[in-house]
Design a protein around this motif. Structure first.
Motif, PDB file in Angstrom:
ATOM      1  N   LYS A   4      22.509 -44.370 -20.436  1.00 17.60           N
ATOM      2  CA  LYS A   4      21.295 -44.226 -21.017  1.00 17.60           C
ATOM      3  C   LYS A   4      21.280 -44.735 -22.432  1.00 17.60           C
ATOM      4  CE  LYS A   4      20.287 -39.606 -18.845  1.00 17.60           C
ATOM      5  NZ  LYS A   4      20.052 -38.198 -19.215  1.00 17.60           N
ATOM      6  N   SER A   5      20.108 -45.210 -22.661  1.00 18.07           N
ATOM      7  CA  SER A   5      19.661 -45.768 -24.249  1.00 18.07           C
ATOM      8  C   SER A   5      19.918 -44.652 -25.236  1.00 18.07           C
ATOM      9  CB  SER A   5      18.464 -46.575 -24.290  1.00 18.07           C
ATOM     10  OG  SER A   5      17.523 -45.704 -23.844  1.00 18.07           O
ATOM     11  N   GLN A   8      16.600 -42.434 -24.868  1.00 18.90           N
ATOM     12  CA  GLN A   8      16.703 -41.551 -23.675  1.00 18.90           C
ATOM     13  C   GLN A   8      17.683 -40.385 -24.040  1.00 18.90           C
ATOM     14  OE1 GLN A   8      18.014 -44.546 -20.701  1.00 18.90           O
ATOM     15  NE2 GLN A   8      15.797 -44.522 -19.726  1.00 18.90           N
ATOM     16  N   ARG A   9      18.869 -40.611 -24.566  1.00 16.63           N
ATOM     17  CA  ARG A   9      19.631 -39.706 -24.960  1.00 16.63           C
ATOM     18  C   ARG A   9      18.748 -38.660 -26.102  1.00 16.63           C
ATOM     19  NH1 ARG A   9      23.680 -43.798 -25.066  1.00 16.63           N
ATOM     20  NH2 ARG A   9      23.331 -43.980 -27.340  1.00 16.63           N
ATOM     21  N   SER A  12      16.524 -36.532 -24.196  1.00 19.34           N
ATOM     22  CA  SER A  12      17.268 -35.395 -23.312  1.00 19.34           C
ATOM     23  C   SER A  12      17.700 -34.235 -24.365  1.00 19.34           C
ATOM     24  CB  SER A  12      18.557 -36.083 -22.788  1.00 19.34           C
ATOM     25  OG  SER A  12      18.285 -37.062 -21.894  1.00 19.34           O
TER      26      SER A  12
END
Length: 267
Positions: A4-5, A8-9, A12
């Motif tokens: 995950k980039s 994206q993290r 999340s």
């Protein structure tokens, strides 16, 4: 497996923090409803004593009965009237319905306190002039029906819009009377939408405080009204137990509504 980039993290992490912010207070309330001590700030052990006290409290039992009666009766009436309105909106969808759409959405977007005060003023004046509809369960049912109907009408209308219009013509070509079309075609087709609308209305009614507060009588307190009156004397595990029961009831109704919505989309 692709990593995950950082973006994206971050999304999340934001998602989990949002869930924590939303549900942590509910979990804490539910946890302290099983507290063995009288403290509402320190958990000392598990106990069901507060639920046992609820069962012996006649005021709470009456409030639960009023809440369920109000929710069931208002939801049934709202489903019947809202279905008729939704069907009428579908039948006349080709015409200008701007004014009707405004009337449908107005109770949804109007602040609850304005809606509640308006209902209270109307019922008080009507009672003064005619002696009818003194504050109580009757006025609460009418008030709840008025803000539940728009949700039902929109759900039913969306279901009708998703149907093939030729199905209605086919039913007529098969010489089905209006009653036969309603019993054998319209109602079975609308069943998921009607059940979804009922459970949504039930959830809205159980959860409502403001409108209920302004239209209730001295002998028709619901659980939200009882909690508001009790919490003014301080938060206790007994209040947490009542809140836990309400959370469970609303969550159950919401889950059932979601399940019926999914069934409706798959039909």
């Amino acid at each position: 497996m692709r990593k995950k980039s950082a973006f994206q993290r971050g999304l999340s992490a934001f998602w989990w923090l949002t869930l924590l912010f939303l549900y942590a207070p509910l979990v804490i309330v539910m946890l302290f409803s099983f507290n063995s001590s009288n403290s509402a700030a320190r958990f000392t052990g598990f106990s069901l004593r507060w639920y046992e006290r609820l069962l012996g409290n006649e005021l709470i039992i009456d409030a639960i009965g009023h809440t369920l009666l109000l929710a069931v009766v208002s939801s049934v009436i709202a489903v019947i009237l809202g279905t008729l309105i939704g069907y009428g909106m579908y039948r006349h969808r080709g015409r200008k319905l701007g004014w009707l759409i405004v009337l449908i959405y107005l109770p949804i977007v109007m602040p609850d306190i304005v809606f509640g005060i308006s209902n209270m003023a109307f019922f008080v004046e009507l009672n003064r002039l005619t002696g009818l509809l003194s504050p109580g369960l009757g006025t609460m049912i009418i008030a709840h029906v008025t803000f539940e109907i728009p949700f039902v009408a929109l759900i039913v209308y969306s279901r009708f819009v998703g149907l093939d219009a030729t199905l209605f013509d086919a039913a007529k070509d098969l010489y089905a009377s209006p009653l036969q079309r309603a019993v054998h075609f319209i109602i079975p087709t609308l069943k998921p939408a009607l059940l979804s609308a009922f459970f949504l209305s039930f959830t809205l009614s159980v959860d409502d405080f403001v409108i209920s507060f302004f239209t209730a009588g001295p002998e028709s307190a619901t659980l939200p009204i009882y909690i508001w009156g009790a919490i003014r004397r301080g938060i206790s595990p007994e209040i947490n137990a009542i809140a836990t029961l309400m959370i469970g009831a609303v969550a159950l109704a919401a889950v059932l509504s979601l399940l019926f919505n999914r069934e409706r989309r798959h039909l």
